[in-house]
Write a protein that holds these residues in place. Structure first.
Motif, PDB file in Angstrom:
ATOM      1  N   VAL A   9      10.399  14.554  13.808  1.00  0.00           N
ATOM      2  CA  VAL A   9       9.211  14.358  14.192  1.00  0.00           C
ATOM      3  C   VAL A   9       8.092  14.626  13.092  1.00  0.00           C
ATOM      4  O   VAL A   9       8.108  15.403  12.397  1.00  0.00           O
ATOM      5  CB  VAL A   9       8.839  15.610  15.350  1.00  0.00           C
ATOM      6  CG1 VAL A   9       7.303  15.748  16.001  1.00  0.00           C
ATOM      7  CG2 VAL A   9       9.834  15.637  16.729  1.00  0.00           C
ATOM      8  N   LEU A  10       7.026  13.772  13.142  1.00  0.00           N
ATOM      9  CA  LEU A  10       5.750  13.882  12.490  1.00  0.00           C
ATOM     10  C   LEU A  10       4.787  14.317  13.195  1.00  0.00           C
ATOM     11  O   LEU A  10       4.305  13.991  14.423  1.00  0.00           O
ATOM     12  CB  LEU A  10       5.259  12.632  11.749  1.00  0.00           C
ATOM     13  CG  LEU A  10       4.053  12.914  11.020  1.00  0.00           C
ATOM     14  CD1 LEU A  10       4.242  13.688   9.832  1.00  0.00           C
ATOM     15  CD2 LEU A  10       3.647  11.560  10.523  1.00  0.00           C
ATOM     16  N   LEU A  64      -5.509  11.573   4.750  1.00  0.00           N
ATOM     17  CA  LEU A  64      -4.336  11.202   5.519  1.00  0.00           C
ATOM     18  C   LEU A  64      -3.485  10.002   5.174  1.00  0.00           C
ATOM     19  O   LEU A  64      -2.404  10.013   4.994  1.00  0.00           O
ATOM     20  CB  LEU A  64      -4.752  11.173   7.000  1.00  0.00           C
ATOM     21  CG  LEU A  64      -3.721  10.647   8.003  1.00  0.00           C
ATOM     22  CD1 LEU A  64      -2.977  11.626   8.206  1.00  0.00           C
ATOM     23  CD2 LEU A  64      -4.418  10.458   9.391  1.00  0.00           C
ATOM     24  N   GLY A  65      -4.398   8.876   4.729  1.00  0.00           N
ATOM     25  CA  GLY A  65      -3.717   7.724   4.342  1.00  0.00           C
ATOM     26  C   GLY A  65      -3.049   8.061   3.184  1.00  0.00           C
ATOM     27  O   GLY A  65      -1.905   7.423   2.902  1.00  0.00           O
ATOM     28  N   LEU A  71       4.771   9.182   1.486  1.00  0.00           N
ATOM     29  CA  LEU A  71       5.860   8.980   2.490  1.00  0.00           C
ATOM     30  C   LEU A  71       6.635   7.666   2.360  1.00  0.00           C
ATOM     31  O   LEU A  71       7.790   7.574   2.161  1.00  0.00           O
ATOM     32  CB  LEU A  71       5.577   9.539   3.904  1.00  0.00           C
ATOM     33  CG  LEU A  71       5.335  10.967   4.346  1.00  0.00           C
ATOM     34  CD1 LEU A  71       4.954  11.160   5.640  1.00  0.00           C
ATOM     35  CD2 LEU A  71       6.372  11.813   3.708  1.00  0.00           C
ATOM     36  N   HIS A  72       5.699   6.657   2.596  1.00  0.00           N
ATOM     37  CA  HIS A  72       6.377   5.241   2.697  1.00  0.00           C
ATOM     38  C   HIS A  72       6.796   4.930   1.373  1.00  0.00           C
ATOM     39  O   HIS A  72       7.807   4.349   1.478  1.00  0.00           O
ATOM     40  CB  HIS A  72       5.003   4.378   2.843  1.00  0.00           C
ATOM     41  CG  HIS A  72       5.571   3.083   3.212  1.00  0.00           C
ATOM     42  ND1 HIS A  72       6.322   2.553   3.921  1.00  0.00           N
ATOM     43  CD2 HIS A  72       5.083   1.919   2.293  1.00  0.00           C
ATOM     44  CE1 HIS A  72       6.452   1.141   3.789  1.00  0.00           C
ATOM     45  NE2 HIS A  72       5.753   0.709   2.883  1.00  0.00           N
ATOM     46  N   HIS A 102       1.805   1.859  11.895  1.00  0.00           N
ATOM     47  CA  HIS A 102       2.597   1.713  11.190  1.00  0.00           C
ATOM     48  C   HIS A 102       3.915   2.343  11.027  1.00  0.00           C
ATOM     49  O   HIS A 102       4.947   1.669  10.828  1.00  0.00           O
ATOM     50  CB  HIS A 102       1.989   2.435   9.782  1.00  0.00           C
ATOM     51  CG  HIS A 102       3.219   2.792   8.499  1.00  0.00           C
ATOM     52  ND1 HIS A 102       3.646   1.503   7.687  1.00  0.00           N
ATOM     53  CD2 HIS A 102       3.606   3.588   8.037  1.00  0.00           C
ATOM     54  CE1 HIS A 102       4.534   2.004   6.836  1.00  0.00           C
ATOM     55  NE2 HIS A 102       4.721   3.555   7.053  1.00  0.00           N
ATOM     56  N   LEU A 103       4.062   3.513  11.785  1.00  0.00           N
ATOM     57  CA  LEU A 103       5.299   4.134  11.960  1.00  0.00           C
ATOM     58  C   LEU A 103       6.007   3.581  12.948  1.00  0.00           C
ATOM     59  O   LEU A 103       7.248   3.421  12.922  1.00  0.00           O
ATOM     60  CB  LEU A 103       5.018   5.771  12.630  1.00  0.00           C
ATOM     61  CG  LEU A 103       4.354   6.536  11.542  1.00  0.00           C
ATOM     62  CD1 LEU A 103       4.150   8.036  12.156  1.00  0.00           C
ATOM     63  CD2 LEU A 103       5.164   6.729  10.357  1.00  0.00           C
ATOM     64  N   LYS A 104       5.442   2.745  14.078  1.00  0.00           N
ATOM     65  CA  LYS A 104       6.014   2.024  14.884  1.00  0.00           C
ATOM     66  C   LYS A 104       6.660   0.718  14.571  1.00  0.00           C
ATOM     67  O   LYS A 104       7.533   0.195  14.805  1.00  0.00           O
ATOM     68  CB  LYS A 104       5.219   1.797  16.208  1.00  0.00           C
ATOM     69  CG  LYS A 104       5.030   2.718  17.227  1.00  0.00           C
ATOM     70  CD  LYS A 104       4.584   2.443  18.639  1.00  0.00           C
ATOM     71  CE  LYS A 104       4.509   3.736  19.441  1.00  0.00           C
ATOM     72  NZ  LYS A 104       4.294   3.722  20.904  1.00  0.00           N
ATOM     73  N   SER A 105       6.159   0.212  13.328  1.00  0.00           N
ATOM     74  CA  SER A 105       6.768  -0.983  12.655  1.00  0.00           C
ATOM     75  C   SER A 105       7.967  -0.555  11.873  1.00  0.00           C
ATOM     76  O   SER A 105       8.816  -1.314  11.610  1.00  0.00           O
ATOM     77  CB  SER A 105       5.608  -1.533  11.684  1.00  0.00           C
ATOM     78  OG  SER A 105       5.444  -0.582  10.398  1.00  0.00           O
TER      79      SER A 105
END
Length: 307
Positions: A9-10, A64-65, A71-72, A102-105
């Motif tokens: 979880v994030l 945040l970005g 992380l990416h 992004h996380l869903k991609s």
């Protein structure tokens, strides 16, 4: 109860050094229930804002970005769940939209649990400019959403005066793609009783229910954050069984709130009815002391399925 090793979880919401709101309220229960939890703090305060003063910092959208980019770059951005709570600025909320996409991609199966923290009891405690961002950009991305009655009315633009109204509001969310809607509290019950209502459409199967919750004579802080985290966990552990997930969530909440109030009374040396003497510090949620109840909630409340 253990989650699979791939469940991660994030959680993006507020943080306090002392006390239990935001990530401090959500992280521990998720870990107890077997989830790996990474946290990003939208704000970092000394304590919650109900105290006489608070100090701290606010994260902006650029920061945040940067965190997501880091992380990416290291291949650390594959999550099974995203949980968002308190967000205080329009630019940060717009950035959340980018983060969700992004996380869903990265993981198309990611489940986004949105707690649209905006206000309660008829009063907004975030800027009004956040409302259209939630309504137009965030809600359509959510898989599970957990507004209270006031927040649900704000988002849908519809007043909730009875259960029929609540059903129409939940349908409004479904119409925007949200699979599971839980109104964490409404004032539709008799005096001394809160009513939570929930509706889900999963694999073409529709479930709707309500649950009557005894109301305690004090106001706690961090309960919405705790509710959303527990619902996330139990939705996973029950394979999206709405009734079991809501019952386990409410049962856990009741155990924690009763323990918190009992301990607060003991610390203050007051009997039942002396709640006005209790301080905000005494009413901080007793999460660590409720470890066993979080792990294995005892049945207290039964949800009623609505045809």
């Amino acid at each position: 109860m253990m989650a699979s090793p791939s469940v991660r979880v994030l959680s993006i919401q507020s943080h306090v050094v002392s006390g239990y709101v935001g990530n401090k309220s959500a992280c521990f229960p998720l870990q107890v229930l077997g989830f790996e939890v990474d946290t990003i703090n939208s704000v970092q305060f000394s304590n919650h804002t109900g105290y006489k003063c608070f100090k701290g910092q606010v994260l902006d959208d650029t920061q945040l970005g940067d965190l997501i980019d880091g992380l990416h770059a290291n291949g650390l951005d594959c999550y099974s769940h995203l949980l968002t709570g308190y967000i205080g600025s329009r630019s940060f909320l717009h950035k959340i939209q980018t983060v969700v996409k992004h996380l869903k991609s990265v993981n198309p199966g990611l489940i986004y649990v949105c707690d649209p923290v905006m206000g309660d009891n008829g009063k907004m405690y975030v800027p009004e400019e956040l409302l259209p961002v939630y309504r137009e950009h965030i809600v359509p991305l959510a898989d599970i959403i957990t507004p209270n009655q006031f927040e649900a009315e704000l988002l849908s633009g519809q007043k909730i005066s009875n259960e029929e109204d609540a059903g129409k509001v939940m349908e409004w969310f479904h119409g925007r793609g949200v699979k599971t809607v839980v109104l964490s509290s409404t004032d539709l019950g008799p005096q001394g009783v809160l009513v939570a209502m929930a509706s889900s459409v999963v694999n073409g199967r529709r479930t709707r229910l309500n649950v009557h919750i005894p109301q305690l004579p004090v106001n706690f802080t961090g309960t919405g954050d705790l509710f959303a985290a527990l619902l996330l966990a139990w939705s996973h552990h029950t394979n999206s069984d709405l009734k079991k997930a809501v019952e386990n969530t409410v049962d856990t909440m009741q155990a924690i709130l009763h323990r918190t109030l009992d301990q607060a009374r003991a610390d203050a040396g007051v009997e039942e009815g002396g709640e006005l003497a209790l301080t905000r510090h005494q009413l901080e949620l007793k999460l660590v002391q409720s470890l066993d109840d979080i792990r294995s909630p005892k049945p207290r409340i039964q949800a009623t399925l609505i045809e």
